[in-house]
Design a protein around this motif. Sequence first.
Motif, mmCIF file in Angstrom:
data_model
loop_
_atom_site.group_PDB
_atom_site.id
_atom_site.type_symbol
_atom_site.label_atom_id
_atom_site.label_comp_id
_atom_site.label_asym_id
_atom_site.label_seq_id
_atom_site.Cartn_x
_atom_site.Cartn_y
_atom_site.Cartn_z
ATOM 1 N N MET A 47 -22.102 7.401 -3.064
ATOM 2 C CA MET A 47 -21.377 6.137 -3.156
ATOM 3 C C MET A 47 -20.115 6.248 -4.005
ATOM 4 O O MET A 47 -19.171 5.497 -3.833
ATOM 5 N N ASP A 48 -20.115 7.199 -4.964
ATOM 6 C CA ASP A 48 -18.933 7.357 -5.813
ATOM 7 C C ASP A 48 -17.720 7.726 -4.977
ATOM 8 O O ASP A 48 -16.601 7.258 -5.220
ATOM 9 N N GLY A 49 -17.938 8.578 -3.951
ATOM 10 C CA GLY A 49 -16.839 8.960 -3.087
ATOM 11 C C GLY A 49 -16.308 7.786 -2.293
ATOM 12 O O GLY A 49 -15.094 7.640 -2.110
ATOM 13 N N VAL A 50 -17.198 6.918 -1.829
ATOM 14 C CA VAL A 50 -16.785 5.728 -1.083
ATOM 15 C C VAL A 50 -15.992 4.793 -1.985
ATOM 16 O O VAL A 50 -14.948 4.252 -1.591
ATOM 17 N N ARG A 51 -16.481 4.599 -3.206
ATOM 18 C CA ARG A 51 -15.792 3.726 -4.155
ATOM 19 C C ARG A 51 -14.387 4.238 -4.442
ATOM 20 O O ARG A 51 -13.428 3.465 -4.501
ATOM 21 N N GLU A 52 -14.264 5.539 -4.602
ATOM 22 C CA GLU A 52 -12.958 6.128 -4.874
ATOM 23 C C GLU A 52 -12.001 5.890 -3.703
ATOM 24 O O GLU A 52 -10.824 5.567 -3.896
ATOM 25 N N LYS A 53 -12.520 6.049 -2.489
ATOM 26 C CA LYS A 53 -11.673 5.822 -1.307
ATOM 27 C C LYS A 53 -11.254 4.362 -1.192
ATOM 28 O O LYS A 53 -10.130 4.049 -0.797
ATOM 29 N N ILE A 54 -12.170 3.448 -1.524
ATOM 30 C CA ILE A 54 -11.835 2.020 -1.495
ATOM 31 C C ILE A 54 -10.719 1.717 -2.481
ATOM 32 O O ILE A 54 -9.779 0.965 -2.185
ATOM 33 N N GLU A 55 -10.808 2.314 -3.672
ATOM 34 C CA GLU A 55 -9.757 2.115 -4.669
ATOM 35 C C GLU A 55 -8.423 2.669 -4.176
ATOM 36 O O GLU A 55 -7.368 2.074 -4.401
ATOM 37 N N ARG A 56 -8.474 3.790 -3.483
ATOM 38 C CA ARG A 56 -7.241 4.365 -2.938
ATOM 39 C C ARG A 56 -6.630 3.474 -1.870
ATOM 40 O O ARG A 56 -5.404 3.370 -1.749
ATOM 41 N N VAL A 57 -7.489 2.818 -1.074
ATOM 42 C CA VAL A 57 -6.988 1.867 -0.071
ATOM 43 C C VAL A 57 -6.202 0.758 -0.759
ATOM 44 O O VAL A 57 -5.138 0.339 -0.296
ATOM 45 N N GLY A 58 -6.743 0.278 -1.903
ATOM 46 C CA GLY A 58 -6.035 -0.748 -2.657
ATOM 47 C C GLY A 58 -4.689 -0.266 -3.171
ATOM 48 O O GLY A 58 -3.697 -1.000 -3.160
ATOM 49 N N VAL A 59 -4.642 0.981 -3.608
ATOM 50 C CA VAL A 59 -3.388 1.560 -4.085
ATOM 51 C C VAL A 59 -2.377 1.644 -2.949
ATOM 52 O O VAL A 59 -1.186 1.320 -3.117
ATOM 53 N N VAL A 60 -2.839 2.048 -1.779
ATOM 54 C CA VAL A 60 -1.951 2.159 -0.613
ATOM 55 C C VAL A 60 -1.425 0.779 -0.223
ATOM 56 O O VAL A 60 -0.246 0.619 0.116
ATOM 57 N N ARG A 61 -2.310 -0.215 -0.263
ATOM 58 C CA ARG A 61 -1.881 -1.575 0.083
ATOM 59 C C ARG A 61 -0.794 -2.061 -0.863
ATOM 60 O O ARG A 61 0.214 -2.641 -0.436
ATOM 61 N N ALA A 62 -0.979 -1.844 -2.158
ATOM 62 C CA ALA A 62 0.025 -2.264 -3.138
ATOM 63 C C ALA A 62 1.341 -1.511 -2.931
ATOM 64 O O ALA A 62 2.424 -2.085 -3.044
ATOM 65 N N ARG A 63 1.251 -0.216 -2.594
ATOM 66 C CA ARG A 63 2.459 0.566 -2.330
ATOM 67 C C ARG A 63 3.194 0.012 -1.111
ATOM 68 O O ARG A 63 4.410 -0.097 -1.094
ATOM 69 N N ARG A 64 2.410 -0.362 -0.082
ATOM 70 C CA ARG A 64 3.027 -0.924 1.121
ATOM 71 C C ARG A 64 3.722 -2.244 0.813
ATOM 72 O O ARG A 64 4.802 -2.521 1.340
ATOM 73 N N ALA A 65 3.117 -3.050 -0.053
ATOM 74 C CA ALA A 65 3.738 -4.321 -0.431
ATOM 75 C C ALA A 65 5.073 -4.082 -1.123
ATOM 76 O O ALA A 65 6.068 -4.773 -0.854
ATOM 77 N N ARG A 66 5.105 -3.088 -2.020
ATOM 78 C CA ARG A 66 6.363 -2.796 -2.717
ATOM 79 C C ARG A 66 7.426 -2.272 -1.751
ATOM 80 O O ARG A 66 8.613 -2.601 -1.867
ATOM 81 N N LEU A 67 7.011 -1.459 -0.788
ATOM 82 C CA LEU A 67 7.949 -0.967 0.226
ATOM 83 C C LEU A 67 8.448 -2.110 1.108
ATOM 84 O O LEU A 67 9.619 -2.135 1.503
ATOM 85 N N ASP A 68 7.553 -3.052 1.424
ATOM 86 C CA ASP A 68 7.973 -4.221 2.199
ATOM 87 C C ASP A 68 9.037 -5.004 1.444
ATOM 88 O O ASP A 68 10.025 -5.472 2.032
ATOM 89 N N ALA A 69 8.831 -5.169 0.136
ATOM 90 C CA ALA A 69 9.817 -5.884 -0.680
ATOM 91 C C ALA A 69 11.155 -5.162 -0.665
ATOM 92 O O ALA A 69 12.219 -5.780 -0.505
ATOM 93 N N GLU A 70 11.110 -3.844 -0.787
ATOM 94 C CA GLU A 70 12.347 -3.069 -0.764
ATOM 95 C C GLU A 70 13.031 -3.178 0.592
ATOM 96 O O GLU A 70 14.255 -3.310 0.679
ATOM 97 N N GLY A 71 12.242 -3.153 1.662
ATOM 98 C CA GLY A 71 12.813 -3.258 2.996
ATOM 99 C C GLY A 71 13.494 -4.591 3.228
ATOM 100 O O GLY A 71 14.604 -4.650 3.793
ATOM 101 N N LEU A 72 12.867 -5.677 2.773
ATOM 102 C CA LEU A 72 13.477 -6.991 2.937
ATOM 103 C C LEU A 72 14.741 -7.115 2.102
ATOM 104 O O LEU A 72 15.725 -7.724 2.533
ATOM 105 N N GLU A 73 14.720 -6.546 0.902
ATOM 106 C CA GLU A 73 15.932 -6.537 0.068
ATOM 107 C C GLU A 73 17.084 -5.843 0.782
ATOM 108 O O GLU A 73 18.227 -6.338 0.802
ATOM 109 N N LEU A 74 16.796 -4.683 1.360
ATOM 110 C CA LEU A 74 17.837 -3.925 2.049
ATOM 111 C C LEU A 74 18.389 -4.693 3.245
ATOM 112 O O LEU A 74 19.597 -4.735 3.469
ATOM 113 N N LEU A 75 17.508 -5.319 3.997
ATOM 114 C CA LEU A 75 17.960 -6.087 5.158
ATOM 115 C C LEU A 75 18.827 -7.265 4.725
ATOM 116 O O LEU A 75 19.844 -7.577 5.364
ATOM 117 N N ALA A 76 18.431 -7.939 3.626
ATOM 118 C CA ALA A 76 19.235 -9.052 3.123
ATOM 119 C C ALA A 76 20.609 -8.559 2.664
ATOM 120 O O ALA A 76 21.633 -9.212 2.916
#
Length: 295
Positions: free
Chosen positions: A1-30
């Motif tokens: 289960m520790d491996g699953v928990r670690e992967k779940i945490e990584r999914v959260g990190v990826v989601r947050a990274r995607r949100a920051r990239l989305d913000a940067e993309g919208l800034e550039l388009l504006a």
Amino acid sequence: MDGVREKIERVGVVRARRARLDAEGLELLAAIAADAGEDRGVVEELTPVLRVSTREVERRIEDGRSVVRRMPRLHAAMQNGAVESYGARRVLAVVDPLDDDTARQVDGLLAERLVDAPETAWQPGNLAQRVRRLVEKADPDGQTERARQARAERKVELTPGEHAMSSLEVSLPAERAGACYSRVDAMARSLRHGGDLRTLDQLRADVAADLLLGRDPGVSPPEAAAMVYLHIPVDAALSLSNNGCELDGYGPIPAPIAREIMTNERSIWRAVLCDPCSASDFVAQGFCRFLSRRY
């Protein structure tokens, strides 16, 4: 289960990274749109770069302009990894008709509401629901006019899909759409309980098609008429305020629209006492109307 928990945490990190990239993309388009001014050629240039349609490029540019200029706190939440572009677009769709000052007011109020909010509050649908409530308070007259305009623009649309399937979308006033769904769902469940082996989704789709085509769906309509429930505080029902009206399964609706539903000859009034200590904000006055609308 520790491996699953670690992967779940990584999914959260990826989601947050995607949100920051989305913000940067919208800034550039504006920024690109600001530099290009009225030059339509920039949209054509961006289309192959973003690998989306021209219309989608235009939507993203408008999202970028709106979030940077009118919703700085929402933009900051994206930069902090809290909101991705889809959630931001749901919010922007609600505030789009507002003037800049009112949009910034809603932006500030939303940020305050989310300070200690649970994780579920950041889900796109929940974000949009919160913003609707804030718009109701910030611009009640405009919300009512927009609701009336939207109801006047009801329509049916056929959209071709994949695998020899298409979608038939009926845009209706929320209370009528809710009643239609309740009727189809009740008939589908009756067939299911009678031993039909189709899934409920299949049954609802087939029942709806049979009804529209004038064919017998194989089950009698429920004896009770389909109903939707509207919650109206007594002061709103008496036109003393325009706050707190909610449609079950949908959310807040403008008080003038709620009163129009309430006074329809097919509406049934049911008064209930509500505990202001446990009831939600829209019944905090301690008394509300539950309106059953028959169809």
